[in-house]
Design a protein around this motif. Structure first.
Motif, PDB file in Angstrom:
ATOM      1  N   SER A   1       0.728  -1.226   0.179  1.00 13.96           N
ATOM      2  CA  SER A   1      -0.090   0.117   0.072  1.00 13.96           C
ATOM      3  C   SER A   1       0.826   1.270   0.186  1.00 13.96           C
ATOM      4  O   SER A   1       1.888   1.381   0.275  1.00 13.96           O
ATOM      5  N   GLY A   2       0.046   2.492  -0.198  1.00 14.21           N
ATOM      6  CA  GLY A   2       0.829   3.580  -0.135  1.00 14.21           C
ATOM      7  C   GLY A   2       1.430   4.038   1.257  1.00 14.21           C
ATOM      8  O   GLY A   2       2.568   4.534   1.370  1.00 14.21           O
ATOM      9  N   ALA A   3       0.696   3.637   2.209  1.00 12.79           N
ATOM     10  CA  ALA A   3       1.006   4.198   3.673  1.00 12.79           C
ATOM     11  C   ALA A   3       2.499   3.428   4.013  1.00 12.79           C
ATOM     12  O   ALA A   3       3.333   3.685   4.633  1.00 12.79           O
TER      13      ALA A   3
ATOM     14  N   ALA B   1       7.009  15.455   1.335  1.00 17.12           N
ATOM     15  CA  ALA B   1       5.972  16.459   0.688  1.00 17.12           C
ATOM     16  C   ALA B   1       5.384  15.768  -0.404  1.00 17.12           C
ATOM     17  O   ALA B   1       5.906  14.848  -1.095  1.00 17.12           O
ATOM     18  N   GLU B   2       4.113  16.046  -0.661  1.00 15.87           N
ATOM     19  CA  GLU B   2       3.384  15.699  -1.919  1.00 15.87           C
ATOM     20  C   GLU B   2       3.748  16.622  -3.109  1.00 15.87           C
ATOM     21  O   GLU B   2       4.112  17.824  -2.943  1.00 15.87           O
ATOM     22  N   THR B   3       4.048  16.046  -4.249  1.00 17.12           N
ATOM     23  CA  THR B   3       4.449  16.834  -5.229  1.00 17.12           C
ATOM     24  C   THR B   3       3.498  17.972  -5.501  1.00 17.12           C
ATOM     25  O   THR B   3       3.644  19.050  -5.650  1.00 17.12           O
TER      26      THR B   3
ATOM     27  N   GLY C   1       2.093   4.314  -5.400  1.00 20.52           N
ATOM     28  CA  GLY C   1       0.920   3.571  -4.751  1.00 20.52           C
ATOM     29  C   GLY C   1      -0.227   3.755  -5.788  1.00 20.52           C
ATOM     30  O   GLY C   1       0.181   3.951  -6.795  1.00 20.52           O
ATOM     31  N   LYS C   2      -1.265   3.458  -5.210  1.00 22.60           N
ATOM     32  CA  LYS C   2      -2.670   3.824  -6.080  1.00 22.60           C
ATOM     33  C   LYS C   2      -2.678   3.065  -7.555  1.00 22.60           C
ATOM     34  O   LYS C   2      -2.625   1.992  -7.763  1.00 22.60           O
ATOM     35  N   ALA C   3      -2.319   3.983  -8.454  1.00 25.32           N
ATOM     36  CA  ALA C   3      -2.184   3.536  -9.766  1.00 25.32           C
ATOM     37  C   ALA C   3      -1.040   2.679 -10.216  1.00 25.32           C
ATOM     38  O   ALA C   3      -1.093   1.795 -11.235  1.00 25.32           O
TER      39      ALA C   3
HETATM   40  C1  LIG Z   1      -0.954  11.362  -1.381  1.00 22.95           C
HETATM   41  C2  LIG Z   1      -0.986  10.169  -0.721  1.00 22.95           C
HETATM   42  N1  LIG Z   1      -0.263   9.411   0.073  1.00 22.95           N
HETATM   43  C3  LIG Z   1      -0.405   7.967   0.678  1.00 22.95           C
HETATM   44  C4  LIG Z   1      -1.588   7.592   0.654  1.00 22.95           C
HETATM   45  C5  LIG Z   1      -1.811   6.458   1.378  1.00 22.95           C
HETATM   46  O1  LIG Z   1      -1.950   5.273   0.496  1.00 22.95           O
HETATM   47  P1  LIG Z   1      -2.820   3.943   0.984  1.00 22.95           P
HETATM   48  O2  LIG Z   1      -4.115   4.384   1.026  1.00 22.95           O
HETATM   49  O3  LIG Z   1      -2.469   2.929  -0.287  1.00 22.95           O
HETATM   50  O4  LIG Z   1      -2.192   3.620   2.124  1.00 22.95           O
HETATM   51  C6  LIG Z   1      -2.486   8.392  -0.017  1.00 22.95           C
HETATM   52  C7  LIG Z   1      -4.014   7.486  -0.080  1.00 22.95           C
HETATM   53  O5  LIG Z   1      -5.096   8.211  -0.466  1.00 22.95           O
HETATM   54  C8  LIG Z   1      -2.303   9.644  -0.750  1.00 22.95           C
HETATM   55  O6  LIG Z   1      -3.273  10.286  -1.495  1.00 22.95           O
END
Ligand SMILES: Cc1ncc(COP(=O)(O)O)c(C=O)c1O
Length: 408
Positions: free
Chosen positions: A123-125, A201-203, A263-265
Protein backbone atom coordinates in the motif's frame (compact mmCIF):
# COMPACT_ATOMS: atom_id res chain seq x y z
CA UNK A 1 -22.27 -17.55 23.10
CA UNK A 2 -23.18 -20.26 20.65
CA UNK A 3 -20.43 -22.47 19.29
CA UNK A 4 -22.68 -23.72 16.55
CA UNK A 5 -21.23 -21.66 13.68
CA UNK A 6 -22.93 -23.86 11.14
CA UNK A 7 -26.24 -22.14 11.65
CA UNK A 8 -24.67 -18.91 10.35
CA UNK A 9 -22.91 -20.48 7.41
CA UNK A 10 -24.46 -19.80 4.01
CA UNK A 11 -23.74 -21.41 0.71
CA UNK A 12 -23.06 -18.99 -2.16
CA UNK A 13 -26.55 -19.61 -3.49
CA UNK A 14 -28.04 -18.65 -0.14
CA UNK A 15 -26.73 -15.09 -0.60
CA UNK A 16 -29.07 -14.59 -3.54
CA UNK A 17 -31.72 -12.11 -2.49
CA UNK A 18 -30.04 -11.37 0.86
CA UNK A 19 -29.91 -7.69 1.81
CA UNK A 20 -26.20 -7.01 1.24
CA UNK A 21 -26.48 -3.55 2.78
CA UNK A 22 -27.51 -4.89 6.16
CA UNK A 23 -24.70 -7.52 6.09
CA UNK A 24 -22.29 -4.75 5.01
CA UNK A 25 -23.28 -2.64 8.01
CA UNK A 26 -23.26 -5.58 10.44
CA UNK A 27 -20.09 -7.44 9.50
CA UNK A 28 -17.80 -5.08 7.65
CA UNK A 29 -15.94 -2.69 9.96
CA UNK A 30 -17.03 0.80 8.98
CA UNK A 31 -14.87 3.87 8.37
CA UNK A 32 -17.64 6.44 8.77
CA UNK A 33 -21.25 6.67 9.92
CA UNK A 34 -22.34 7.48 6.37
CA UNK A 35 -20.72 5.21 3.79
CA UNK A 36 -21.79 5.56 0.16
CA UNK A 37 -23.07 1.99 0.39
CA UNK A 38 -23.67 1.34 -3.32
CA UNK A 39 -23.44 -2.36 -4.13
CA UNK A 40 -21.17 -2.57 -7.16
CA UNK A 41 -21.44 -5.75 -9.21
CA UNK A 42 -19.34 -4.85 -12.27
CA UNK A 43 -16.90 -2.22 -13.51
CA UNK A 44 -15.58 -1.53 -16.97
CA UNK A 45 -13.78 1.44 -18.54
CA UNK A 46 -15.06 4.56 -16.82
CA UNK A 47 -18.28 2.90 -15.63
CA UNK A 48 -19.50 1.14 -12.50
CA UNK A 49 -22.72 -0.92 -12.37
CA UNK A 50 -24.72 -1.54 -9.21
CA UNK A 51 -26.90 -4.44 -8.10
CA UNK A 52 -30.03 -2.61 -9.25
CA UNK A 53 -28.60 -2.40 -12.79
CA UNK A 54 -27.79 1.30 -12.54
CA UNK A 55 -24.77 2.57 -14.45
CA UNK A 56 -22.47 5.25 -12.99
CA UNK A 57 -19.80 7.36 -14.62
CA UNK A 58 -16.84 6.93 -12.27
CA UNK A 59 -15.35 10.39 -12.02
CA UNK A 60 -12.90 9.49 -9.26
CA UNK A 61 -11.36 6.28 -10.65
CA UNK A 62 -11.12 4.54 -7.27
CA UNK A 63 -9.39 7.73 -5.95
CA UNK A 64 -6.68 8.04 -8.59
CA UNK A 65 -6.16 4.28 -8.86
CA UNK A 66 -7.80 3.30 -12.14
CA UNK A 67 -5.77 5.56 -14.45
CA UNK A 68 -6.20 3.08 -17.32
CA UNK A 69 -9.88 2.53 -16.53
CA UNK A 70 -11.58 -0.38 -14.83
CA UNK A 71 -10.61 -3.85 -16.02
CA UNK A 72 -8.74 -2.93 -19.17
CA UNK A 73 -8.50 -6.19 -21.19
CA UNK A 74 -4.70 -6.09 -21.20
CA UNK A 75 -4.59 -5.71 -17.43
CA UNK A 76 -7.13 -8.52 -16.96
CA UNK A 77 -5.11 -10.77 -19.28
CA UNK A 78 -1.89 -10.08 -17.37
CA UNK A 79 -3.66 -10.98 -14.12
CA UNK A 80 -5.08 -14.20 -15.55
CA UNK A 81 -1.74 -15.21 -17.05
CA UNK A 82 0.00 -14.69 -13.72
CA UNK A 83 -2.74 -16.55 -11.80
CA UNK A 84 -2.04 -19.50 -14.08
CA UNK A 85 1.66 -19.41 -13.10
CA UNK A 86 1.83 -18.75 -9.36
CA UNK A 87 0.31 -16.62 -6.61
CA UNK A 88 2.20 -15.96 -3.37
CA UNK A 89 5.29 -18.12 -3.11
CA UNK A 90 7.48 -16.61 -0.37
CA UNK A 91 8.00 -13.38 1.54
CA UNK A 92 9.21 -10.39 -0.47
CA UNK A 93 12.85 -10.37 -1.51
CA UNK A 94 13.95 -14.01 -1.32
CA UNK A 95 12.96 -15.58 -4.62
CA UNK A 96 13.33 -14.20 -8.12
CA UNK A 97 9.75 -13.53 -9.21
CA UNK A 98 9.76 -12.25 -12.77
CA UNK A 99 6.67 -9.96 -12.43
CA UNK A 100 8.46 -8.07 -9.62
CA UNK A 101 11.80 -7.96 -11.39
CA UNK A 102 10.37 -6.89 -14.74
CA UNK A 103 8.12 -4.26 -13.22
CA UNK A 104 10.94 -2.86 -11.07
CA UNK A 105 13.16 -2.53 -14.11
CA UNK A 106 10.36 -0.93 -16.17
CA UNK A 107 9.79 1.59 -13.37
CA UNK A 108 13.51 2.31 -13.00
CA UNK A 109 13.75 2.79 -16.76
CA UNK A 110 11.01 5.41 -16.58
CA UNK A 111 12.33 7.25 -13.52
CA UNK A 112 15.34 9.58 -13.54
CA UNK A 113 18.59 8.51 -11.92
CA UNK A 114 19.31 7.85 -9.11
CA UNK A 115 15.84 6.31 -8.62
CA UNK A 116 16.92 2.84 -9.68
CA UNK A 117 15.96 0.45 -6.88
CA UNK A 118 12.32 -0.42 -6.10
CA UNK A 119 11.08 -1.76 -2.76
CA UNK A 120 7.53 -3.05 -3.32
CA UNK A 121 4.96 -2.86 -0.51
CA UNK A 122 1.22 -3.57 -0.31
CA UNK A 123 0.00 0.00 0.00
CA UNK A 124 0.91 3.65 -0.14
CA UNK A 125 1.12 4.02 3.63
CA UNK A 126 3.58 1.13 3.85
CA UNK A 127 5.73 2.83 1.22
CA UNK A 128 5.74 5.92 3.46
CA UNK A 129 6.75 3.80 6.47
CA UNK A 130 9.60 2.16 4.56
CA UNK A 131 10.88 5.49 3.25
CA UNK A 132 10.86 7.05 6.74
CA UNK A 133 12.86 4.13 8.11
CA UNK A 134 15.28 4.32 5.19
CA UNK A 135 15.85 8.05 5.76
CA UNK A 136 16.72 7.40 9.42
CA UNK A 137 19.22 4.70 8.49
CA UNK A 138 20.86 6.64 5.65
CA UNK A 139 21.31 9.88 7.62
CA UNK A 140 21.63 8.56 11.16
CA UNK A 141 19.19 11.34 12.14
CA UNK A 142 15.64 11.20 13.48
CA UNK A 143 13.97 14.57 12.88
CA UNK A 144 11.53 14.83 10.01
CA UNK A 145 9.73 17.71 8.36
CA UNK A 146 6.27 17.36 6.84
CA UNK A 147 3.66 19.89 5.71
CA UNK A 148 0.31 21.08 6.95
CA UNK A 149 -2.69 19.72 5.05
CA UNK A 150 -0.65 16.86 3.61
CA UNK A 151 -1.93 13.29 3.50
CA UNK A 152 0.42 10.31 3.46
CA UNK A 153 -1.70 7.45 4.82
CA UNK A 154 -3.26 6.13 7.99
CA UNK A 155 -0.65 3.92 9.69
CA UNK A 156 1.17 5.35 12.72
CA UNK A 157 4.26 6.64 10.91
CA UNK A 158 2.24 8.00 8.00
CA UNK A 159 -0.23 9.53 10.45
CA UNK A 160 2.68 11.21 12.25
CA UNK A 161 3.54 13.11 9.06
CA UNK A 162 -0.09 13.83 8.16
CA UNK A 163 -0.71 17.56 8.24
CA UNK A 164 -4.04 17.77 10.04
CA UNK A 165 -4.48 17.86 13.81
CA UNK A 166 -8.10 16.68 13.77
CA UNK A 167 -7.18 13.25 12.40
CA UNK A 168 -3.78 13.02 14.12
CA UNK A 169 -4.61 14.08 17.64
CA UNK A 170 -6.90 11.19 18.62
CA UNK A 171 -4.07 8.71 18.11
CA UNK A 172 -1.26 10.32 20.12
CA UNK A 173 1.44 9.58 21.10
CA UNK A 174 2.79 9.45 17.57
CA UNK A 175 6.38 9.46 16.34
CA UNK A 176 8.58 12.08 18.07
CA UNK A 177 10.81 14.56 16.25
CA UNK A 178 8.38 15.40 13.47
CA UNK A 179 7.21 18.93 12.82
CA UNK A 180 4.89 20.44 10.25
CA UNK A 181 5.60 23.48 8.13
CA UNK A 182 3.57 25.62 5.75
CA UNK A 183 3.59 24.08 2.25
CA UNK A 184 5.01 26.29 -0.48
CA UNK A 185 6.71 28.58 2.04
CA UNK A 186 10.30 29.77 1.56
CA UNK A 187 10.55 30.57 5.28
CA UNK A 188 9.69 26.94 6.04
CA UNK A 189 12.47 25.77 3.75
CA UNK A 190 14.96 27.93 5.66
CA UNK A 191 14.08 26.17 8.93
CA UNK A 192 15.37 22.78 7.70
CA UNK A 193 18.57 22.05 9.61
CA UNK A 194 21.38 19.51 9.70
CA UNK A 195 19.43 17.51 12.29
CA UNK A 196 16.71 16.65 9.77
CA UNK A 197 16.72 13.14 8.30
CA UNK A 198 14.11 13.82 5.65
CA UNK A 199 11.54 16.21 4.32
CA UNK A 200 8.40 14.56 3.03
CA UNK A 201 6.03 16.39 0.69
CA UNK A 202 3.34 15.63 -1.82
CA UNK A 203 4.43 16.96 -5.20
CA UNK A 204 0.93 18.46 -5.41
CA UNK A 205 -1.20 18.41 -2.25
CA UNK A 206 -4.20 16.27 -3.12
CA UNK A 207 -6.43 16.08 -0.03
CA UNK A 208 -6.05 19.82 0.55
CA UNK A 209 -8.18 20.17 -2.57
CA UNK A 210 -5.41 20.17 -5.21
CA UNK A 211 -2.72 22.71 -4.27
CA UNK A 212 0.25 22.83 -6.60
CA UNK A 213 3.41 24.54 -5.29
CA UNK A 214 5.10 27.44 -7.05
CA UNK A 215 7.62 26.14 -9.53
CA UNK A 216 10.59 27.54 -7.61
CA UNK A 217 9.54 26.23 -4.22
CA UNK A 218 10.27 22.55 -4.82
CA UNK A 219 13.62 23.48 -6.38
CA UNK A 220 14.43 25.56 -3.29
CA UNK A 221 13.42 22.65 -1.07
CA UNK A 222 15.67 20.33 -3.08
CA UNK A 223 18.61 22.73 -2.74
CA UNK A 224 18.08 23.17 1.02
CA UNK A 225 17.89 19.40 1.56
CA UNK A 226 21.15 19.00 -0.37
CA UNK A 227 22.82 21.72 1.69
CA UNK A 228 21.67 20.20 5.00
CA UNK A 229 22.23 16.56 4.05
CA UNK A 230 18.53 15.73 4.46
CA UNK A 231 16.73 13.38 2.09
CA UNK A 232 13.86 14.74 0.00
CA UNK A 233 10.94 12.32 -0.18
CA UNK A 234 8.26 13.13 -2.73
CA UNK A 235 4.89 11.42 -2.38
CA UNK A 236 3.61 10.68 -5.89
CA UNK A 237 1.02 8.18 -4.67
CA UNK A 238 -1.83 10.32 -5.96
CA UNK A 239 0.00 12.37 -8.60
CA UNK A 240 1.98 9.59 -10.31
CA UNK A 241 1.21 7.59 -13.43
CA UNK A 242 0.23 10.48 -15.66
CA UNK A 243 -2.41 12.04 -13.42
CA UNK A 244 -0.89 15.54 -13.66
CA UNK A 245 -0.07 15.41 -17.38
CA UNK A 246 3.43 13.97 -17.11
CA UNK A 247 4.31 10.46 -15.98
CA UNK A 248 5.54 11.87 -12.63
CA UNK A 249 4.38 15.17 -11.17
CA UNK A 250 7.93 16.18 -10.17
CA UNK A 251 9.00 16.28 -13.84
CA UNK A 252 7.09 19.56 -14.12
CA UNK A 253 9.15 21.16 -11.34
CA UNK A 254 12.67 20.26 -12.43
CA UNK A 255 13.49 18.29 -9.27
CA UNK A 256 14.37 14.67 -8.57
CA UNK A 257 13.70 13.39 -5.04
CA UNK A 258 16.01 11.06 -3.12
CA UNK A 259 13.06 8.76 -2.51
CA UNK A 260 9.82 8.67 -4.47
CA UNK A 261 6.67 7.08 -3.06
CA UNK A 262 4.30 5.22 -5.36
CA UNK A 263 0.93 3.56 -4.82
CA UNK A 264 -2.65 3.74 -6.07
CA UNK A 265 -2.30 3.47 -9.91
CA UNK A 266 0.98 1.56 -9.45
CA UNK A 267 -0.96 -1.72 -9.24
CA UNK A 268 -3.32 -1.17 -12.19
CA UNK A 269 -6.29 -1.83 -9.87
CA UNK A 270 -4.52 -4.36 -7.64
CA UNK A 271 -2.98 -3.49 -4.24
CA UNK A 272 0.61 -2.33 -4.56
CA UNK A 273 2.89 0.37 -3.20
CA UNK A 274 6.59 1.12 -3.55
CA UNK A 275 9.39 3.37 -2.39
CA UNK A 276 12.13 3.92 -4.90
CA UNK A 277 15.65 5.22 -4.24
CA UNK A 278 19.28 4.74 -5.24
CA UNK A 279 20.37 1.15 -4.63
CA UNK A 280 23.29 2.51 -2.56
CA UNK A 281 20.75 3.98 -0.13
CA UNK A 282 18.53 0.89 -0.22
CA UNK A 283 21.46 -1.24 0.94
CA UNK A 284 20.94 0.26 4.39
CA UNK A 285 17.86 -1.95 4.79
CA UNK A 286 19.83 -5.14 4.17
CA UNK A 287 22.49 -4.90 6.89
CA UNK A 288 22.72 -4.13 10.63
CA UNK A 289 20.05 -5.30 11.05
CA UNK A 290 19.70 -7.71 8.19
CA UNK A 291 16.05 -7.75 7.01
CA UNK A 292 15.64 -4.13 8.14
CA UNK A 293 12.29 -3.93 6.37
CA UNK A 294 10.24 -7.01 5.59
CA UNK A 295 6.81 -7.76 4.19
CA UNK A 296 5.02 -11.00 3.45
CA UNK A 297 2.88 -9.85 0.56
CA UNK A 298 4.64 -6.68 -0.69
CA UNK A 299 5.09 -6.85 -4.47
CA UNK A 300 2.53 -9.64 -4.88
CA UNK A 301 3.23 -11.19 -8.31
CA UNK A 302 -0.36 -10.71 -9.50
CA UNK A 303 -0.29 -7.03 -8.47
CA UNK A 304 3.05 -6.54 -10.22
CA UNK A 305 1.79 -8.22 -13.40
CA UNK A 306 -1.31 -6.00 -13.39
CA UNK A 307 0.67 -2.87 -12.61
CA UNK A 308 3.17 -3.52 -15.36
CA UNK A 309 0.42 -4.07 -17.93
CA UNK A 310 -1.22 -0.85 -16.82
CA UNK A 311 2.02 1.17 -16.98
CA UNK A 312 2.77 -0.20 -20.45
CA UNK A 313 -0.69 0.94 -21.52
CA UNK A 314 -0.03 4.42 -20.17
CA UNK A 315 3.29 4.56 -21.99
CA UNK A 316 1.81 3.33 -25.28
CA UNK A 317 -1.69 4.81 -25.48
CA UNK A 318 -0.98 8.53 -25.51
CA UNK A 319 -3.50 9.27 -22.73
CA UNK A 320 -0.92 11.19 -20.70
CA UNK A 321 -0.40 13.58 -23.62
CA UNK A 322 -4.16 14.27 -23.64
CA UNK A 323 -4.44 15.06 -19.92
CA UNK A 324 -3.96 18.81 -20.22
CA UNK A 325 -6.57 19.10 -23.00
CA UNK A 326 -9.07 17.08 -20.95
CA UNK A 327 -8.31 19.20 -17.89
CA UNK A 328 -9.06 22.36 -19.89
CA UNK A 329 -12.32 20.82 -21.11
CA UNK A 330 -13.47 20.10 -17.54
CA UNK A 331 -12.51 23.62 -16.47
CA UNK A 332 -14.39 25.31 -19.31
CA UNK A 333 -17.49 23.10 -19.03
CA UNK A 334 -17.79 23.54 -15.28
CA UNK A 335 -17.81 27.34 -15.26
CA UNK A 336 -20.98 28.09 -13.25
CA UNK A 337 -21.99 30.87 -10.82
CA UNK A 338 -22.12 28.48 -7.86
CA UNK A 339 -18.57 27.21 -8.46
CA UNK A 340 -16.30 29.36 -6.31
CA UNK A 341 -13.01 28.11 -7.75
CA UNK A 342 -11.54 25.26 -9.74
CA UNK A 343 -8.02 24.13 -8.85
CA UNK A 344 -6.45 21.51 -11.02
CA UNK A 345 -3.23 19.82 -11.93
CA UNK A 346 -3.99 17.68 -14.96
CA UNK A 347 -6.87 15.30 -14.23
CA UNK A 348 -6.66 15.94 -10.48
CA UNK A 349 -9.34 18.59 -10.12
CA UNK A 350 -11.04 20.27 -7.15
CA UNK A 351 -14.30 22.10 -7.80
CA UNK A 352 -14.92 24.40 -4.85
CA UNK A 353 -18.39 25.37 -3.59
CA UNK A 354 -19.41 27.86 -0.92
CA UNK A 355 -19.36 25.25 1.83
CA UNK A 356 -19.27 21.53 2.62
CA UNK A 357 -23.07 21.30 2.85
CA UNK A 358 -23.55 22.54 -0.70
CA UNK A 359 -20.82 20.18 -1.91
CA UNK A 360 -22.43 17.18 -0.19
CA UNK A 361 -25.79 18.06 -1.70
CA UNK A 362 -24.30 18.28 -5.21
CA UNK A 363 -22.35 15.03 -4.75
CA UNK A 364 -25.51 13.24 -3.53
CA UNK A 365 -27.53 14.52 -6.47
CA UNK A 366 -24.76 13.49 -8.92
CA UNK A 367 -24.84 9.96 -7.52
CA UNK A 368 -28.64 9.83 -7.86
CA UNK A 369 -28.17 10.86 -11.51
CA UNK A 370 -25.53 8.22 -12.21
CA UNK A 371 -22.22 9.98 -11.62
CA UNK A 372 -19.85 9.01 -8.81
CA UNK A 373 -17.75 11.75 -7.29
CA UNK A 374 -16.43 12.60 -3.83
CA UNK A 375 -14.97 15.28 -1.56
CA UNK A 376 -11.42 15.83 -0.28
CA UNK A 377 -10.33 14.96 3.27
CA UNK A 378 -9.06 18.45 4.14
CA UNK A 379 -11.35 20.31 1.75
CA UNK A 380 -14.93 19.10 2.33
CA UNK A 381 -16.24 22.05 0.31
CA UNK A 382 -14.48 20.73 -2.82
CA UNK A 383 -15.75 18.09 -5.24
CA UNK A 384 -13.12 15.62 -6.46
CA UNK A 385 -12.67 14.94 -10.16
CA UNK A 386 -9.98 12.35 -10.92
CA UNK A 387 -11.33 10.08 -13.65
CA UNK A 388 -9.49 7.34 -15.52
CA UNK A 389 -7.09 9.11 -17.92
CA UNK A 390 -8.71 7.08 -20.69
CA UNK A 391 -11.95 9.10 -20.37
CA UNK A 392 -12.99 10.48 -23.76
CA UNK A 393 -14.01 14.06 -24.57
CA UNK A 394 -17.61 12.88 -25.14
CA UNK A 395 -17.60 11.20 -21.72
CA UNK A 396 -16.25 14.41 -20.16
CA UNK A 397 -19.10 16.30 -21.86
CA UNK A 398 -21.67 13.84 -20.49
CA UNK A 399 -20.18 13.98 -16.98
CA UNK A 400 -20.10 17.79 -16.92
CA UNK A 401 -23.70 17.93 -18.18
CA UNK A 402 -24.81 15.85 -15.18
CA UNK A 403 -22.88 18.06 -12.75
CA UNK A 404 -24.38 21.22 -14.27
CA UNK A 405 -27.90 19.74 -14.03
CA UNK A 406 -27.24 19.10 -10.34
CA UNK A 407 -26.09 22.70 -9.86
CA UNK A 408 -29.43 23.87 -11.23
C1 LIG B 1 -0.77 11.35 -1.33
C2 LIG B 1 -1.08 10.06 -0.66
N1 LIG B 1 -0.12 9.42 0.03
C3 LIG B 1 -0.35 8.25 0.65
C4 LIG B 1 -1.59 7.66 0.61
C5 LIG B 1 -1.83 6.36 1.35
O1 LIG B 1 -2.02 5.31 0.46
P1 LIG B 1 -2.79 3.97 0.96
O2 LIG B 1 -4.22 4.35 1.18
O3 LIG B 1 -2.58 3.01 -0.17
O4 LIG B 1 -2.12 3.54 2.20
C6 LIG B 1 -2.62 8.29 -0.10
C7 LIG B 1 -3.97 7.69 -0.14
O5 LIG B 1 -4.96 8.34 -0.40
C8 LIG B 1 -2.37 9.52 -0.75
O6 LIG B 1 -3.32 10.18 -1.43
Amino acid sequence: MSTNFEKNARTDAAYAGVDMRSLFLRHLAQTSPSPLGLEIVRAEGIHLYDAQGRKYIDLIGGISVCNTGHRHPRVVKAIKDQVDQYLHVLVYGELIQSPQVQYASLLAGNLPEPLNSVYFTNSGAEAVEGAMKLAKRVTGRTEMVAFRQSYHGSTQGALSVMGDEYWRNAFRPLLPGIWHEEYNSAAATDRITERVACVIAETVQGERGVWAPDSGWLRGLRARCDAMGALLILDEIQTGFGRTGSLWGFEQYGVVPDIVLLGKALGGGMPLGAFVADRRLMRELTEAPVLGHITTFGGHPVSCAAGMASLKLLLEEGWIGEVRRKEALFRSRLAHPSVRAIRSCGLLIAVEFEDAGRNQAVIGECIRRGLLTDWFLFAPQCMRIAPPLSITEEEIGAACAIILECLG
